[in-house]
Design a protein around this motif. Sequence first.
Motif, PDB file in Angstrom:
ATOM      1  N   GLY A  72     -12.499  11.874  -5.982  1.00  0.00           N
ATOM      2  CA  GLY A  72     -13.522  11.631  -6.998  1.00  0.00           C
ATOM      3  C   GLY A  72     -14.034  10.210  -6.973  1.00  0.00           C
ATOM      4  O   GLY A  72     -15.164   9.929  -7.361  1.00  0.00           O
ATOM      5  N   ARG A  73     -13.147   9.314  -6.545  1.00  0.00           N
ATOM      6  CA  ARG A  73     -13.538   7.912  -6.438  1.00  0.00           C
ATOM      7  C   ARG A  73     -13.004   7.381  -5.114  1.00  0.00           C
ATOM      8  O   ARG A  73     -11.793   7.374  -4.889  1.00  0.00           O
ATOM      9  CB  ARG A  73     -12.957   7.107  -7.601  1.00  0.00           C
ATOM     10  CG  ARG A  73     -13.521   5.703  -7.677  1.00  0.00           C
ATOM     11  CD  ARG A  73     -12.802   4.866  -8.703  1.00  0.00           C
ATOM     12  NE  ARG A  73     -12.927   5.407 -10.057  1.00  0.00           N
ATOM     13  CZ  ARG A  73     -12.286   4.882 -11.106  1.00  0.00           C
ATOM     14  NH1 ARG A  73     -11.511   3.840 -10.957  1.00  0.00           N
ATOM     15  NH2 ARG A  73     -12.428   5.413 -12.306  1.00  0.00           N
ATOM     16  N   ALA A  74     -13.912   6.954  -4.251  1.00  0.00           N
ATOM     17  CA  ALA A  74     -13.495   6.482  -2.933  1.00  0.00           C
ATOM     18  C   ALA A  74     -12.670   5.218  -3.072  1.00  0.00           C
ATOM     19  O   ALA A  74     -12.929   4.375  -3.927  1.00  0.00           O
ATOM     20  CB  ALA A  74     -14.717   6.218  -2.063  1.00  0.00           C
ATOM     21  N   LEU A  75     -11.645   5.079  -2.224  1.00  0.00           N
ATOM     22  CA  LEU A  75     -10.814   3.886  -2.242  1.00  0.00           C
ATOM     23  C   LEU A  75     -11.036   3.055  -0.978  1.00  0.00           C
ATOM     24  O   LEU A  75     -10.340   2.083  -0.732  1.00  0.00           O
ATOM     25  CB  LEU A  75      -9.346   4.275  -2.393  1.00  0.00           C
ATOM     26  CG  LEU A  75      -9.034   4.935  -3.745  1.00  0.00           C
ATOM     27  CD1 LEU A  75      -7.630   5.507  -3.763  1.00  0.00           C
ATOM     28  CD2 LEU A  75      -9.227   3.939  -4.888  1.00  0.00           C
ATOM     29  N   HIS A  76     -11.991   3.460  -0.191  1.00  0.00           N
ATOM     30  CA  HIS A  76     -12.388   2.725   1.008  1.00  0.00           C
ATOM     31  C   HIS A  76     -13.888   2.500   0.853  1.00  0.00           C
ATOM     32  O   HIS A  76     -14.632   3.453   0.620  1.00  0.00           O
ATOM     33  CB  HIS A  76     -12.082   3.584   2.241  1.00  0.00           C
ATOM     34  CG  HIS A  76     -12.299   2.885   3.542  1.00  0.00           C
ATOM     35  ND1 HIS A  76     -13.524   2.403   3.932  1.00  0.00           N
ATOM     36  CD2 HIS A  76     -11.446   2.595   4.553  1.00  0.00           C
ATOM     37  CE1 HIS A  76     -13.403   1.848   5.134  1.00  0.00           C
ATOM     38  NE2 HIS A  76     -12.148   1.944   5.533  1.00  0.00           N
ATOM     39  N   PRO A  77     -14.316   1.242   0.944  1.00  0.00           N
ATOM     40  CA  PRO A  77     -15.721   0.953   0.616  1.00  0.00           C
ATOM     41  C   PRO A  77     -16.735   1.781   1.422  1.00  0.00           C
ATOM     42  O   PRO A  77     -17.795   2.121   0.905  1.00  0.00           O
ATOM     43  CB  PRO A  77     -15.853  -0.551   0.917  1.00  0.00           C
ATOM     44  CG  PRO A  77     -14.594  -0.965   1.593  1.00  0.00           C
ATOM     45  CD  PRO A  77     -13.537   0.040   1.289  1.00  0.00           C
ATOM     46  N   ALA A  78     -16.368   2.138   2.646  1.00  0.00           N
ATOM     47  CA  ALA A  78     -17.332   2.880   3.471  1.00  0.00           C
ATOM     48  C   ALA A  78     -17.636   4.260   2.887  1.00  0.00           C
ATOM     49  O   ALA A  78     -18.701   4.829   3.154  1.00  0.00           O
ATOM     50  CB  ALA A  78     -16.793   3.030   4.894  1.00  0.00           C
ATOM     51  N   PHE A  79     -16.717   4.797   2.080  1.00  0.00           N
ATOM     52  CA  PHE A  79     -16.913   6.142   1.532  1.00  0.00           C
ATOM     53  C   PHE A  79     -17.479   6.122   0.104  1.00  0.00           C
ATOM     54  O   PHE A  79     -17.557   7.167  -0.540  1.00  0.00           O
ATOM     55  CB  PHE A  79     -15.591   6.926   1.556  1.00  0.00           C
ATOM     56  CG  PHE A  79     -15.178   7.338   2.945  1.00  0.00           C
ATOM     57  CD1 PHE A  79     -15.664   8.507   3.512  1.00  0.00           C
ATOM     58  CD2 PHE A  79     -14.322   6.532   3.689  1.00  0.00           C
ATOM     59  CE1 PHE A  79     -15.291   8.881   4.799  1.00  0.00           C
ATOM     60  CE2 PHE A  79     -13.958   6.893   4.988  1.00  0.00           C
ATOM     61  CZ  PHE A  79     -14.435   8.062   5.539  1.00  0.00           C
ATOM     62  N   ALA A  80     -17.836   4.920  -0.361  1.00  0.00           N
ATOM     63  CA  ALA A  80     -18.267   4.772  -1.762  1.00  0.00           C
ATOM     64  C   ALA A  80     -19.389   5.746  -2.114  1.00  0.00           C
ATOM     65  O   ALA A  80     -19.402   6.321  -3.199  1.00  0.00           O
ATOM     66  CB  ALA A  80     -18.709   3.338  -2.023  1.00  0.00           C
ATOM     67  N   ALA A  83     -18.352  10.028  -2.326  1.00  0.00           N
ATOM     68  CA  ALA A  83     -17.605  10.725  -3.387  1.00  0.00           C
ATOM     69  C   ALA A  83     -18.570  11.409  -4.364  1.00  0.00           C
ATOM     70  O   ALA A  83     -19.639  10.864  -4.636  1.00  0.00           O
ATOM     71  CB  ALA A  83     -16.728   9.732  -4.137  1.00  0.00           C
ATOM     72  N   PRO A  84     -18.204  12.576  -4.923  1.00  0.00           N
ATOM     73  CA  PRO A  84     -16.971  13.301  -4.611  1.00  0.00           C
ATOM     74  C   PRO A  84     -17.048  14.008  -3.253  1.00  0.00           C
ATOM     75  O   PRO A  84     -18.078  14.560  -2.901  1.00  0.00           O
ATOM     76  CB  PRO A  84     -16.876  14.332  -5.736  1.00  0.00           C
ATOM     77  CG  PRO A  84     -18.287  14.586  -6.156  1.00  0.00           C
ATOM     78  CD  PRO A  84     -19.025  13.295  -5.915  1.00  0.00           C
TER      79      PRO A  84
ATOM     80  N   GLY B 141     -12.123  10.310   5.626  1.00  0.00           N
ATOM     81  CA  GLY B 141     -12.043   9.789   4.263  1.00  0.00           C
ATOM     82  C   GLY B 141     -10.673   9.930   3.626  1.00  0.00           C
ATOM     83  O   GLY B 141     -10.532   9.822   2.417  1.00  0.00           O
ATOM     84  N   PHE B 142      -9.663  10.176   4.453  1.00  0.00           N
ATOM     85  CA  PHE B 142      -8.261  10.280   3.977  1.00  0.00           C
ATOM     86  C   PHE B 142      -7.660   8.902   4.195  1.00  0.00           C
ATOM     87  O   PHE B 142      -7.034   8.651   5.210  1.00  0.00           O
ATOM     88  CB  PHE B 142      -7.574  11.345   4.829  1.00  0.00           C
ATOM     89  CG  PHE B 142      -6.308  11.961   4.252  1.00  0.00           C
ATOM     90  CD1 PHE B 142      -6.254  12.459   2.972  1.00  0.00           C
ATOM     91  CD2 PHE B 142      -5.183  12.097   5.056  1.00  0.00           C
ATOM     92  CE1 PHE B 142      -5.098  13.079   2.485  1.00  0.00           C
ATOM     93  CE2 PHE B 142      -4.031  12.714   4.590  1.00  0.00           C
ATOM     94  CZ  PHE B 142      -3.987  13.197   3.295  1.00  0.00           C
TER      95      PHE B 142
END
Lengths: 137, 385
Positions: A72-80, A83-84, B141-142
Motif C-alpha cells: 500500500g505504501r512503497a518503501l523503495h523510492p523507485a516504487f513510490a 503503489a498500491p 517491488g519486493f
Amino acid sequence: MTEYSLPLPVLEGHSADFYGFCKEGELRFQRCDGCGAWRHVPRELCAECGSWDWTWTRSSGKGEVFTYTVVGRALHPAFADSAPYAVSVVEMEEGVRMLSRVADVDPAELEIGMRVQVDFEAVTEEISLPIFRRATV
Amino acid sequence: MKEACIVGIGQTDYCRKPGSGLSQLALQLQAASRAIGEAGLKPAEIDGIMPFPNLGRAEEFAANLGCQNLRYAATIHMGGAAPAASLQAAAAAVNSGMANYVLLPAGWNGYSGARVRQTVSQDVSSIPGGAIARDYYLPFGFTAPPQWYSVLARRHMHEFGTRSEQLGAIALAMRKHAQLNSSAVMHGKPMTMDDYLASPMLADPYRFFDCCLETDGGAAVVVTTAERARDLGTRPVRILAAASGQPYPADEITNRRDIFRTGLTIAAPEAFGKAGLKPSDVDFAMIYDCFTFEVLQQLEEVGFCERGEGGPFVEGGRIELGGELPVNTHGGLLSEAHVLGMSHIVEAVRQLRGELGERQVKDAELGVVTGWGDFGDGSIALLAR
Ligand SMILES: [Zn+2]
C-alpha cells in the motif's frame, strides 16, 4: 523505449542466463542432471544430491499463487508511484516457487491458489521480466 | 553446561523527534558505558566486545571506552537475532576463558538517521542473499522487511484462518504495556482495536500498527561467568541456555518447503533441551516483534502453542500482563522503541531482578528472549534469576 526507472537485475553468471532466456520468451530453471530436481533461484550445485551438472530446462510456465502481498505504501523510492501494487509468490508446476507479479489481476481480486501463466514484459532493450497472467485454461 | 550471567545493563533515552543528537557510535557508547558502570566494572576489564552487525566495530568501541585489554571480538551476523545469539557466544567465550567480561552493545538512529535508512532500503548487499534480492526480488517491488514477512503472514492466514484482529491483539498488548513504561516512545498514547484496524495498509496484511517503530536509542549488556558474577554489585541473571538457528534456505525466503520453519524452529528445542525445561515453565517472554505476525509465529515455533494456533493463543489477554504468558512487558519494538532486540534482554533482566514496579511479572523466575533477523534467522535465550 522510454527510460525505465525501477530496479533491474544485474546480468552476471546465472542471472545472465536466467534473464537471457526470459528475453527469448522462455522461462527456464536449473534442473539437476543427477537427480532431476528443479531449483530456483539458480545455485552452483544440487543441494539434493551434490551434482554439479544441470540443464537449463524449460518450465511449463504454469503455476498458482502460493502467497502474496499488496504493497500500500512503497518503501523503495523507485516504487513510490507504483503503489498500491501486488507481489506474488508463484508455485510452478515443477515445484519451484518464484517471486513475481500477476499483471492482469486487480490486487483486490488476487487469491491464493489462483492459476496463473507466465508472460514476459520487455522493460529495457536487454531485460524482459517474467510476470504472470491469470491462466485461461 | 557451565552457566554465564548478565551482570550489567544500560540504555539511552529512546526517542523520535528531534532525534538523539548523538552519532550512532556515541549512542551505543552511552548505553555501553552505563552497562559497564552498573556492573561495577571498569572499561579496562572489558576484554570481549560483540558489536551488532553493521553498526560498528569492536576496535572503535574499545578505543572510545578505554578497553585496553581486548582479546575477544566477534559479530553474529543474524540481524535482529544477533543479541540473543550473542548471549550464546558470549556465554561460551567467558566459560572457555576466551574473555572475562563481554560487552554486547546495540543502538542506532532509526528515526533521525532516516536518510541512511533509505539508502539501506535500496542497497540490500548487507543481507544474506543480497544478490538474490537484487536480481529476483527488487525488480518486482519486493524490497523491504514488512513485505518479505507479510507473505508469510498471508499464507498463515490462508492455512490456519488467522485473522487481522489477532495480529491487532498483539499490537494492542504491546501498546498497553508501553503505558506502564515511561521510557517507551508510545507511553501516553494508548490504542484501540478500531485505531489498529483503521491504520493504513502498508503491505497487506500488515497495517501501519503491525510494524515496529523507527526510533533513536541504544542498549547494552555485560556477560561474565557465574563465579565472577558473585563478586560484582548487581544481582546476576543466569543464562541457563541460549541457541540460534537458520531457516533453509536462509538466503531466499520463497523456496522453503515448509514456509513456517525458521531459525527458531531449530534453536528453541535445543535451548529448552540444554536447560532441561519446557515452554510451560516460562513466566514471561520477550519476543522479537519487528512485526505482529512474527510474534505469533515465534510463539508457535518456541512451542508455547501448536503451529497454527498462534491466532487464538494471543487473544483474550493471554500475552498481556496478568495473563498466562506476558509478552514484551516494555512494549517491544512495536511500542517502546526499536533497539534491535537488545532492549528485550534488558527488560528480561529487570523482570528477573524484580525491579519493574507496575509492570513487574509477579514472582518471575524464568524468562525467554527471542531474536528474529534477516530472512528468518532465529535465536533464543532462557534467563533465570
Ligand atoms: Zn541433484
